[in-house]
Scaffold this active site. Sequence first.
Site, short mmCIF file in Angstrom:
data_model
loop_
_atom_site.label_atom_id
_atom_site.label_comp_id
_atom_site.label_asym_id
_atom_site.label_seq_id
_atom_site.Cartn_x
_atom_site.Cartn_y
_atom_site.Cartn_z
N GLY A 61 -39.42 -18.32 -56.42
CA GLY A 61 -38.97 -16.90 -56.36
C GLY A 61 -37.76 -16.51 -55.71
CB CYS A 62 -37.51 -13.49 -53.29
SG CYS A 62 -36.42 -12.75 -52.19
CG PHE A 63 -32.70 -17.07 -52.12
CD1 PHE A 63 -32.77 -15.86 -51.72
CD2 PHE A 63 -31.64 -17.51 -52.73
CE1 PHE A 63 -31.33 -14.94 -51.92
CE2 PHE A 63 -30.28 -16.80 -52.84
CZ PHE A 63 -30.45 -15.56 -52.49
CD1 TRP A 64 -33.09 -13.21 -49.11
CD2 TRP A 64 -34.42 -11.34 -49.54
NE1 TRP A 64 -32.36 -12.13 -49.56
CE2 TRP A 64 -32.99 -11.12 -49.80
CE3 TRP A 64 -35.24 -10.19 -49.73
CZ2 TRP A 64 -32.48 -9.80 -50.22
CZ3 TRP A 64 -34.78 -9.21 -49.87
CH2 TRP A 64 -33.31 -8.83 -50.46
CG ASP B 134 -38.98 -11.54 -56.95
OD1 ASP B 134 -38.42 -10.50 -56.94
OD2 ASP B 134 -39.46 -12.25 -56.05
#
Length: 219
Positions: free
Chosen positions: A55-58, A134
């Site tokens: 998913g979102c890499f943050w 996402d």
Amino acid sequence: MKNIFILLGMFLGIAVFAASCGDSKKMKTGEINKEKENETVMDGANVKEIYFAGGCFWGTEHLFQQVRGVVKTEVGYANGKTKNPTYEEVVSHTTGFTETVKVKYDADQVDLKLLIDLYFKSIDPTTLNRQGNDVGDNYRSGIYFTDVNTGAIVKAEVEKLAKNYSKPVVVEVETLKNFYRAEDYHQDYLDKNPGGYCHIEPGLFEEAKKANALPEAKK
């Protein structure tokens, strides 16, 4: 008099040349120091690397930054079909890249199996091309490796964890084909923007801090 001017010109030329060499040497020294600075985490440690897409890499990067033994992280784009993609190109779903976190860890301090276990807790491994809000192939889940031994560990661990799910696990387990560093504003995003979007429950960050903490730090 003419000879004096010639000697003076030679002296000035040598001085200019010396100054140029000094600047050149200084620049090269700076470059070396910068390289050394980036390699500091490698000195005297059994450092290995693994790549997680979830998913979102943050949030995924922030998760692994909490773990003792993880010495460096970097967000980027992995296993796509173009070169040097931009974020806008990746989210257009035309490049084949997935948002990925490069994790360097000291194998003498933290077990790869622990990292994989935390990763599984941070995602739903049964959803294809989706984590939280996402959606798209750039958010697909995957673990990518660069050597055979690491690959064997990853495959065995994923097979073991897959038994805990009633649905098929769709996490890619593949050799890393390519990885390009994401733009600077994506790096350490949640450190710079604590209120930023994240699909991972905050409690898992606390669990990651304690997962490999020294005994006195767990209290």
